[in-house]
Design an enzyme around this catalytic site. Structure first.
Site, PDB file in Angstrom:
ATOM      1  N   TYR A 173      20.761  27.191  52.890  1.00  0.00           N
ATOM      2  CA  TYR A 173      19.765  28.112  52.092  1.00  0.00           C
ATOM      3  C   TYR A 173      19.788  27.252  50.656  1.00  0.00           C
ATOM      4  CZ  TYR A 173      23.628  31.355  50.868  1.00  0.00           C
ATOM      5  OH  TYR A 173      24.695  31.922  50.441  1.00  0.00           O
ATOM      6  N   ARG A 183      27.331  31.939  43.084  1.00  0.00           N
ATOM      7  CA  ARG A 183      28.399  32.977  42.707  1.00  0.00           C
ATOM      8  C   ARG A 183      28.623  32.869  41.098  1.00  0.00           C
ATOM      9  NH1 ARG A 183      33.953  33.901  41.831  1.00  0.00           N
ATOM     10  NH2 ARG A 183      34.416  35.947  42.476  1.00  0.00           N
ATOM     11  N   ASP A 202      36.055  44.385  48.380  1.00  0.00           N
ATOM     12  CA  ASP A 202      36.903  43.720  49.406  1.00  0.00           C
ATOM     13  C   ASP A 202      38.134  44.478  49.198  1.00  0.00           C
ATOM     14  OD1 ASP A 202      35.057  42.005  50.115  1.00  0.00           O
ATOM     15  OD2 ASP A 202      36.046  40.297  49.913  1.00  0.00           O
TER      16      ASP A 202
HETATM   17  C1  LIG Z   1      32.014  32.410  53.606  1.00  0.00           C
HETATM   18  C2  LIG Z   1      31.555  33.703  52.846  1.00  0.00           C
HETATM   19  C3  LIG Z   1      30.228  33.940  52.428  1.00  0.00           C
HETATM   20  C4  LIG Z   1      29.808  35.119  51.921  1.00  0.00           C
HETATM   21  N1  LIG Z   1      28.758  35.318  51.784  1.00  0.00           N
HETATM   22  C5  LIG Z   1      28.108  36.335  51.262  1.00  0.00           C
HETATM   23  C6  LIG Z   1      26.879  36.589  50.735  1.00  0.00           C
HETATM   24  O1  LIG Z   1      25.753  35.906  51.397  1.00  0.00           O
HETATM   25  N2  LIG Z   1      26.343  37.829  50.240  1.00  0.00           N
HETATM   26  C7  LIG Z   1      27.413  38.750  49.972  1.00  0.00           C
HETATM   27  O2  LIG Z   1      26.847  39.580  49.629  1.00  0.00           O
HETATM   28  N3  LIG Z   1      28.666  38.431  50.261  1.00  0.00           N
HETATM   29  C8  LIG Z   1      29.082  37.380  50.859  1.00  0.00           C
HETATM   30  N4  LIG Z   1      30.254  37.220  50.910  1.00  0.00           N
HETATM   31  C9  LIG Z   1      31.291  38.220  50.616  1.00  0.00           C
HETATM   32  C10 LIG Z   1      31.452  38.250  49.103  1.00  0.00           C
HETATM   33  O3  LIG Z   1      31.986  36.960  48.787  1.00  0.00           O
HETATM   34  C11 LIG Z   1      32.912  39.338  48.860  1.00  0.00           C
HETATM   35  O4  LIG Z   1      32.595  40.242  49.576  1.00  0.00           O
HETATM   36  C12 LIG Z   1      32.805  39.529  47.300  1.00  0.00           C
HETATM   37  O5  LIG Z   1      32.957  38.526  46.590  1.00  0.00           O
HETATM   38  C13 LIG Z   1      33.959  40.440  47.199  1.00  0.00           C
HETATM   39  O6  LIG Z   1      34.096  40.770  45.974  1.00  0.00           O
HETATM   40  P1  LIG Z   1      35.308  41.706  45.061  1.00  0.00           P
HETATM   41  O7  LIG Z   1      34.942  41.600  43.629  1.00  0.00           O
HETATM   42  O8  LIG Z   1      35.484  43.036  45.827  1.00  0.00           O
HETATM   43  O9  LIG Z   1      36.475  40.703  45.434  1.00  0.00           O
HETATM   44  P2  LIG Z   1      37.005  39.264  44.901  1.00  0.00           P
HETATM   45  O10 LIG Z   1      35.651  38.325  44.777  1.00  0.00           O
HETATM   46  O11 LIG Z   1      38.048  39.036  45.863  1.00  0.00           O
HETATM   47  O12 LIG Z   1      37.781  39.431  43.613  1.00  0.00           O
HETATM   48  C14 LIG Z   1      38.972  40.083  43.362  1.00  0.00           C
HETATM   49  C15 LIG Z   1      39.284  39.638  41.929  1.00  0.00           C
HETATM   50  O13 LIG Z   1      40.541  40.318  41.659  1.00  0.00           O
HETATM   51  C16 LIG Z   1      41.570  39.488  40.944  1.00  0.00           C
HETATM   52  N5  LIG Z   1      42.771  39.833  41.274  1.00  0.00           N
HETATM   53  C17 LIG Z   1      43.290  39.942  42.710  1.00  0.00           C
HETATM   54  N6  LIG Z   1      44.638  40.460  42.268  1.00  0.00           N
HETATM   55  C18 LIG Z   1      44.758  41.086  41.128  1.00  0.00           C
HETATM   56  C19 LIG Z   1      45.680  41.659  40.404  1.00  0.00           C
HETATM   57  N7  LIG Z   1      46.825  42.051  40.996  1.00  0.00           N
HETATM   58  N8  LIG Z   1      45.609  42.017  39.085  1.00  0.00           N
HETATM   59  C20 LIG Z   1      44.512  41.552  38.415  1.00  0.00           C
HETATM   60  N9  LIG Z   1      43.389  40.836  38.992  1.00  0.00           N
HETATM   61  C21 LIG Z   1      43.701  40.600  40.432  1.00  0.00           C
HETATM   62  C22 LIG Z   1      41.345  38.126  41.953  1.00  0.00           C
HETATM   63  O14 LIG Z   1      41.724  36.838  40.839  1.00  0.00           O
HETATM   64  C23 LIG Z   1      39.591  38.013  41.835  1.00  0.00           C
HETATM   65  O15 LIG Z   1      39.020  37.613  40.448  1.00  0.00           O
HETATM   66  C24 LIG Z   1      30.879  35.992  51.552  1.00  0.00           C
HETATM   67  C25 LIG Z   1      32.031  35.836  51.820  1.00  0.00           C
HETATM   68  C26 LIG Z   1      32.539  34.540  52.401  1.00  0.00           C
HETATM   69  C27 LIG Z   1      34.164  34.448  52.696  1.00  0.00           C
END
Ligand SMILES: Cc1cc2nc3c(=O)[nH]c(=O)nc-3n(C[C@H](O)[C@H](O)[C@H](O)COP(=O)(O)OP(=O)(O)OC[C@H]3O[C@@H](n4cnc5c(N)ncnc54)[C@H](O)[C@@H]3O)c2cc1C
Length: 404
Positions: free
Chosen positions: A216, A108, A294
């Site tokens: 992996y 990541r 998410d």
């Molecule tokens: C065990 C596990 C394994 C996974 N494996 C995979 C995989 O193999 N392949 C895949 O595609 N996905 C995988 N995922 C899913 C993936 O990690 C998430 O779906 C993805 O990282 C979501 O990204 P995002 O940017 O939506 O949210 P996040 O990564 O949660 O990023 C949100 C960001 O917003 C910031 N933030 C939060 N609140 C605020 C605020 N009020 N103001 C400003 N900033 C804020 C946080 O600090 C963070 O940086 C896995 C998840 C888990 C738990």
């Protein structure tokens, strides 16, 4: 409302950075507000399936990622004790030829860094240590208020702020995510420390009663990544930095195949997550505010598609905002993305039953049917995976029908 020009994004995760890049490339002026005060080497492995890799190619970062990738040779499902295969389906060159983009494993942190560099090169502003607190959605602008009470006026606010999104909360009301009664340990081990433990160069899911473990390789084969999931109801944190107890992890998988127990014996540390989810939201946008990743469709990681869906969301949003006035773009974005992400949320949930050997004789029958299909009838496997990995996002963006 006309086209958005100035865009604020809450959150610099994979979704927020992908959205920033997609929007900056289509002529928007983008500022990301990220609550964390620094971006570091957080997280573990991510499987990037061809549907996501295709989008990363459109975003211009595929070549920069190549140096960090590992190309798995098969997708496998194996019995926790005997190691017998329920599924062994080719990835590698076969998947790339079939889907028109590679299936890669990435750390990541590497994906994050490459996206961040591309954002910087494209003129995106990133402001760290700036949590978004609230917004005021007006006819002609949205005013974003940060925790330090500074205010920023933009044309569009994107909530890419993860599963506990404050943007979602203001839009749709306070509602905690649902704990899925499963926890995940994640960790990486340098291959140089494996000391005789052999791990196949595959994306392998080891399935057992009430738990499973995924292995992996990462970083060209220098590290092995593991994700160990256990059904449990006593842990409710989720973060990229929560330390887990390595001995507790080893105890939970004691007696498993030597490839698993040998690997866990070499692990020095692990991070622990509670796995949370949400029902499909009633809407993903309101006025000049929209959600992605998410923040609007968290899912169990059992299809390895959470980040992939956030990347697809980001690109779709960028392209639609390029083509349409704001209300049309946001309506089309939700119409295109919601059916697809809802379906993949459901597929991920279904895999929990398969991976955790639920359902007694029926569960065993399903696994054995998978074994037969894998050996003798690959089209059955393709019928399930092709719509996920072979998804033509760009084609749907130029098409007028927005079926997921
Ligand atoms: C065990 C596990 C394994 C996974 N494996 C995979 C995989 O193999 N392949 C895949 O595609 N996905 C995988 N995922 C899913 C993936 O990690 C998430 O779906 C993805 O990282 C979501 O990204 P995002 O940017 O939506 O949210 P996040 O990564 O949660 O990023 C949100 C960001 O917003 C910031 N933030 C939060 N609140 C605020 C605020 N009020 N103001 C400003 N900033 C804020 C946080 O600090 C963070 O940086 C896995 C998840 C888990 C738990």
């Amino acid at each position: 409302m006309n086209k958005a020009k100035q865009v604020a994004i809450a959150g610099a995760g994979i979704g927020g950075l992908s959205a920033a890049l997609a929007l900056a490339k289509t002529g928007h002026k983008v500022t990301i507000f990220e609550q964390a005060s620094q971006l570091g080497e957080v997280g573990a492995g991510l499987q990037m399936s061809p549907n996501a890799m295709k989008v990363l190619r459109y975003l211009g970062v595929e070549d920069a990622l190549r140096a960090f990738a590992f190309v798995p040779q098969h997708a496998c499902i194996r019995h926790f004790k005997s190691g017998d295969y329920y599924l062994k389906s080719p990835l590698g060159a076969v998947a790339e030829a079939r889907y028109g983009a590679p299936y890669w494993h990435l750390h990541r942190a590497d994906l994050h860094k490459v996206l961040l560099t591309a954002c910087e090169q494209t003129g995106v502003s990133l402001i760290l240590g700036s949590a978004v607190e609230s917004y005021l959605d007006l006819d002609d602008q949205v005013i974003v208020t940060l925790e330090d009470q500074s205010q920023h006026s933009v044309d569009l606010l994107i909530g890419a702020d993860g599963i506990r999104s404050v943007i979602r909360e203001q839009m749709l009301g306070k509602e905690s995510p649902t704990f899925m009664k499963q926890v995940a340990w994640r960790g990486v081990i340098p291959v140089s420390e494996l000391d005789g433990v052999t791990i196949q160069p595959d994306a392998c899911v080891w399935v057992g009663p009430k738990r499973h473990l995924v292995t992996y390789y990462l970083r060209g084969g220098e590290w092995v990544n593991f994700v160990a999931v256990e059904e449990r109801d006593d842990w409710q944190q989720e973060s990229w930095r929560e330390e887990g107890d390595i001995n507790e992890l080893r105890a939970a998988f004691a007696g498993w195949h030597p490839e698993v127990s040998g690997l866990l014996a070499k692990a020095q540390s692990t991070f622990l997550w509670a796995l949370n989810g949400r029902e499909a939201l009633s809407t993903w946008h309101q006025g000049r505010v929209v959600l992605l990743g998410d923040a609007c469709h968290p899912m169990l990681p059992f299809m390895a598609q959470g980040a992939a869906m956030a990347i697809e969301d980001a690109y779709a949003l960028g392209r639609l905002l390029e083509q349409h006035a704001l209300p049309v773009a946001l309506a089309r974005y939700e119409a295109l993305r919601k059916p697809r992400t809802t379906k993949i949320q459901a597929m991920s949930k279904d895999n929990a039953g398969l991976y955790h050997m639920r359902g007694g004789a029926l569960g065993r029958m399903k696994l054995n049917a998978l074994r037969v299909a894998s050996e003798y009838c690959p089209p059955v496997i393709h019928a399930k995976l092709d719509p996920v990995y072979g998804y033509d996002l760009e084609g749907r963006l130029v098409d007028s029908s927005y079926e997921g």
